[in-house]
Design a protein around this motif. Structure first.
Motif, PDB file in Angstrom:
ATOM      1  N   ASP A   1       0.857  -1.185   0.000  1.00  0.00           N
ATOM      2  CA  ASP A   1       0.000   0.000   0.000  1.00  0.00           C
ATOM      3  C   ASP A   1       0.890   1.230   0.000  1.00  0.00           C
ATOM      4  N   GLY A   2       0.377   2.325  -0.540  1.00  0.00           N
ATOM      5  CA  GLY A   2       1.142   3.562  -0.628  1.00  0.00           C
ATOM      6  C   GLY A   2       0.529   4.661   0.202  1.00  0.00           C
ATOM      7  N   GLY A   3       1.356   5.637   0.572  1.00  0.00           N
ATOM      8  CA  GLY A   3       0.905   6.799   1.328  1.00  0.00           C
ATOM      9  C   GLY A   3       1.536   8.060   0.788  1.00  0.00           C
ATOM     10  N   GLN A   4       0.968   9.193   1.170  1.00  0.00           N
ATOM     11  CA  GLN A   4       1.456  10.475   0.668  1.00  0.00           C
ATOM     12  C   GLN A   4       1.172  11.562   1.685  1.00  0.00           C
ATOM     13  N   ALA A   5       1.898  12.675   1.555  1.00  0.00           N
ATOM     14  CA  ALA A   5       1.669  13.820   2.436  1.00  0.00           C
ATOM     15  C   ALA A   5       2.200  15.076   1.767  1.00  0.00           C
ATOM     16  N   MET A   6       1.521  16.172   2.031  1.00  0.00           N
ATOM     17  CA  MET A   6       1.984  17.497   1.611  1.00  0.00           C
ATOM     18  C   MET A   6       2.835  18.072   2.739  1.00  0.00           C
TER      19      MET A   6
ATOM     20  N   GLN B   1      -4.223  -1.708 -12.115  1.00  0.00           N
ATOM     21  CA  GLN B   1      -3.948  -0.850 -13.262  1.00  0.00           C
ATOM     22  C   GLN B   1      -3.131   0.337 -12.785  1.00  0.00           C
ATOM     23  N   PRO B   2      -1.841   0.387 -13.138  1.00  0.00           N
ATOM     24  CA  PRO B   2      -1.029   1.544 -12.747  1.00  0.00           C
ATOM     25  C   PRO B   2      -1.583   2.841 -13.333  1.00  0.00           C
ATOM     26  N   ASP B   3      -1.049   3.941 -12.872  1.00  0.00           N
ATOM     27  CA  ASP B   3      -1.428   5.255 -13.388  1.00  0.00           C
ATOM     28  C   ASP B   3      -1.391   5.250 -14.914  1.00  0.00           C
ATOM     29  N   TRP B   4      -2.351   5.962 -15.514  1.00  0.00           N
ATOM     30  CA  TRP B   4      -2.515   5.937 -16.964  1.00  0.00           C
ATOM     31  C   TRP B   4      -1.283   6.374 -17.723  1.00  0.00           C
ATOM     32  N   ARG B   5      -0.381   7.113 -17.068  1.00  0.00           N
ATOM     33  CA  ARG B   5       0.836   7.567 -17.751  1.00  0.00           C
ATOM     34  C   ARG B   5       1.910   6.487 -17.804  1.00  0.00           C
ATOM     35  N   ILE B   6       1.765   5.452 -16.985  1.00  0.00           N
ATOM     36  CA  ILE B   6       2.719   4.342 -17.005  1.00  0.00           C
ATOM     37  C   ILE B   6       2.299   3.396 -18.123  1.00  0.00           C
ATOM     38  N   PRO B   7       3.176   3.097 -19.070  1.00  0.00           N
ATOM     39  CA  PRO B   7       2.792   2.310 -20.255  1.00  0.00           C
ATOM     40  C   PRO B   7       2.226   0.947 -19.876  1.00  0.00           C
ATOM     41  N   SER B   8       1.295   0.457 -20.709  1.00  0.00           N
ATOM     42  CA  SER B   8       0.678  -0.849 -20.461  1.00  0.00           C
ATOM     43  C   SER B   8       1.697  -1.977 -20.504  1.00  0.00           C
ATOM     44  N   SER B   9       2.825  -1.746 -21.174  1.00  0.00           N
ATOM     45  CA  SER B   9       3.865  -2.781 -21.238  1.00  0.00           C
ATOM     46  C   SER B   9       4.414  -3.105 -19.858  1.00  0.00           C
ATOM     47  N   PHE B  10       4.369  -2.138 -18.933  1.00  0.00           N
ATOM     48  CA  PHE B  10       4.838  -2.402 -17.564  1.00  0.00           C
ATOM     49  C   PHE B  10       3.977  -3.471 -16.907  1.00  0.00           C
ATOM     50  N   LEU B  11       2.644  -3.295 -16.957  1.00  0.00           N
ATOM     51  CA  LEU B  11       1.758  -4.267 -16.339  1.00  0.00           C
ATOM     52  C   LEU B  11       1.826  -5.601 -17.065  1.00  0.00           C
ATOM     53  N   ALA B  12       1.958  -5.574 -18.396  1.00  0.00           N
ATOM     54  CA  ALA B  12       2.071  -6.817 -19.163  1.00  0.00           C
ATOM     55  C   ALA B  12       3.255  -7.638 -18.692  1.00  0.00           C
TER      56      ALA B  12
ATOM     57  N   LEU C   1       5.934  20.744  -2.026  1.00  0.00           N
ATOM     58  CA  LEU C   1       6.848  19.656  -1.700  1.00  0.00           C
ATOM     59  C   LEU C   1       6.017  18.495  -1.155  1.00  0.00           C
ATOM     60  N   MET C   2       6.052  17.373  -1.870  1.00  0.00           N
ATOM     61  CA  MET C   2       5.279  16.191  -1.507  1.00  0.00           C
ATOM     62  C   MET C   2       6.227  15.066  -1.096  1.00  0.00           C
ATOM     63  N   VAL C   3       5.742  14.182  -0.234  1.00  0.00           N
ATOM     64  CA  VAL C   3       6.470  12.951   0.065  1.00  0.00           C
ATOM     65  C   VAL C   3       5.523  11.777  -0.147  1.00  0.00           C
ATOM     66  N   THR C   4       6.064  10.691  -0.648  1.00  0.00           N
ATOM     67  CA  THR C   4       5.300   9.455  -0.822  1.00  0.00           C
ATOM     68  C   THR C   4       6.145   8.297  -0.302  1.00  0.00           C
ATOM     69  N   ARG C   5       5.469   7.206   0.001  1.00  0.00           N
ATOM     70  CA  ARG C   5       6.186   5.975   0.330  1.00  0.00           C
ATOM     71  C   ARG C   5       5.271   4.790   0.070  1.00  0.00           C
ATOM     72  N   ALA C   6       5.877   3.618  -0.085  1.00  0.00           N
ATOM     73  CA  ALA C   6       5.142   2.379  -0.316  1.00  0.00           C
ATOM     74  C   ALA C   6       5.589   1.353   0.710  1.00  0.00           C
TER      75      ALA C   6
ATOM     76  N   ASN D   1      -0.491  11.488  -7.978  1.00  0.00           N
ATOM     77  CA  ASN D   1      -0.943  10.148  -8.331  1.00  0.00           C
ATOM     78  C   ASN D   1       0.154   9.355  -9.034  1.00  0.00           C
ATOM     79  N   LEU D   2       0.847  10.002  -9.962  1.00  0.00           N
ATOM     80  CA  LEU D   2       1.945   9.339 -10.661  1.00  0.00           C
ATOM     81  C   LEU D   2       3.088   9.045  -9.698  1.00  0.00           C
ATOM     82  N   LEU D   3       3.409   9.998  -8.825  1.00  0.00           N
ATOM     83  CA  LEU D   3       4.501   9.801  -7.871  1.00  0.00           C
ATOM     84  C   LEU D   3       4.229   8.614  -6.954  1.00  0.00           C
ATOM     85  N   ARG D   4       3.018   8.560  -6.394  1.00  0.00           N
ATOM     86  CA  ARG D   4       2.689   7.475  -5.468  1.00  0.00           C
ATOM     87  C   ARG D   4       2.646   6.135  -6.197  1.00  0.00           C
ATOM     88  N   ASP D   5       2.027   6.112  -7.382  1.00  0.00           N
ATOM     89  CA  ASP D   5       1.900   4.862  -8.122  1.00  0.00           C
ATOM     90  C   ASP D   5       3.255   4.304  -8.525  1.00  0.00           C
TER      91      ASP D   5
END
Length: 340
Positions: free
Chosen positions: A69-74, A169-180, A83-88, A138-142
């Motif tokens: 699971d992922g988290g985020q904070a401003m 399904q990863p963020d729409w900007r991450i190519p489908s080849s990644f999930l494949a 300035l954002m921080v994320t972690r998984a 969303n892209l950063l966390r994903d």
């Protein structure tokens, strides 16, 4: 001097509320069978023509279960700069015992102008992203959440389950080849990927689908029934091995059903029966407890944001940015005015 602002009109408020409530009642009580999904991946799905509820029987627990699971904070918000921080976080349960609780490192990222966007893209280290790709939280966390999923698949034993918070399904900007590539790798290693969505945007006739199915299952199977139903599949032209979407109630005491995503190559009923064995926690029956642990670890509570802000202030002080400059940049004027 006269005011141009209209005085509050309780009649207008009452009328607008009545109209909104009337439309909401039409949706909630409606009989339309049209299925849809308001999320960003909706266009990738082909929905079942009809939904058939099926009973579910719990099976034995998977010997090796991972959860991500992922988290985020401003940390600091100047509106034009953030300035954002994320972690998984990763969790592992082996033979029913929790053997790994990994919070994951904090990834800090500055969002703002074009220069910050390009720097963020470089930090994401995804070669498939074009130079003009937009960047948001969303892209950063994903990015880091799916990186943790890949590491789980790499380290998991054959026959393992890897649970992901949200859809497969990863963020729409991450190519489908990644999930494949990930689905292929998981299948080759005998690892089952399962996505569990806590708050689904699936709808039928414009109203929340899962709530309707919960009522129908209670009426058809009884109040303590476990059940599942196929909902949709990704279109063949999406560009990866395919994902199937189901709804399921995974514990007799569960208040809610959830959206569950599975690879198209996985037989759903045995996978759901095995997942159900992870959903008997008394605190939140019906939801996989390894994901509950991962959610707690990934969260970015107030004390963590304060700690990150303190570290930022120290670094800016060292870089020669005076306190008053920092305060003018990041003070929440709206909040200060409300407290006055």
């Amino acid at each position: 001097m006269s005011s141009l602002a209209a005085s509050p009109d309780s009649t207008a408020m009452s009328t607008s509320m009545e109209l909104a409530a009337q439309r909401l009642a039409e949706l909630l009580n409606g009989s339309s069978t049209t299925l849809s999904d308001l999320s960003a991946v909706a266009s990738m799905l082909e929905f079942e023509s009809t939904i058939t509820l099926r009973t579910l029987t719990r099976s034995s627990i998977a010997p090796d279960t991972w959860a991500v699971d992922g988290g985020q904070a401003m940390v600091a918000d100047a509106r034009c700069l953030q300035l954002m921080v994320t972690r998984a976080a990763r969790v592992r349960f082996h033979e029913g015992m929790c053997v790994l609780e990994e919070e994951g490192p904090l990834h800090a990222c500055l969002l703002g102008g074009d220069q910050e966007r390009r720097a963020a893209l470089d930090a994401l280290a995804l070669q498939a992203l074009s130079d003009d790709t937009s960047v948001d939280i969303n892209l950063l966390r994903d990015r880091w959440e799916w990186d943790a999923v890949v590491r789980c698949v790499d380290e998991a034993e054959p026959g393992s389950v890897v649970l992901v918070d949200g859809d497969l399904q990863p963020d729409w900007r991450i190519p489908s080849s990644f999930l494949a590539a990930l689905l292929t790798q998981a299948q080759a290693r005998g690892v089952v990927l399962i996505g569990v969505t806590k708050h689904s945007s699936l709808s039928r006739g414009g109203a929340p689908l899962l709530g309707q199915l919960e009522r129908e299952a209670e009426s058809g199977f009884g109040p303590r029934s476990m059940w599942w139903a196929p909902i949709a599949r990704t279109r063949p032209d999406v560009g990866h091995g395919g994902v199937q979407v189901v709804a399921a109630r995974l514990d007799p005491d569960a208040r809610f059903a959830f959206r569950i995503d599975l690879p198209a190559s996985v037989e759903p009923e045995p996978a759901l029966a095995m997942l159900s064995a992870l959903c008997d926690d008394a605190a939140f029956p019906g939801y996989p407890y390894p994901l509950s642990v991962a959610d707690r670890l990934a969260a970015c509570p107030g004390w963590l944001r304060a700690e990150a802000r303190s570290q930022l202030d120290d670094l800016l002080e060292t870089a020669g940015v005076p306190l008053d400059v920092r305060d003018r940049a990041f003070a929440d004027r709206h909040n200060l005015m409300e407290r006055a």
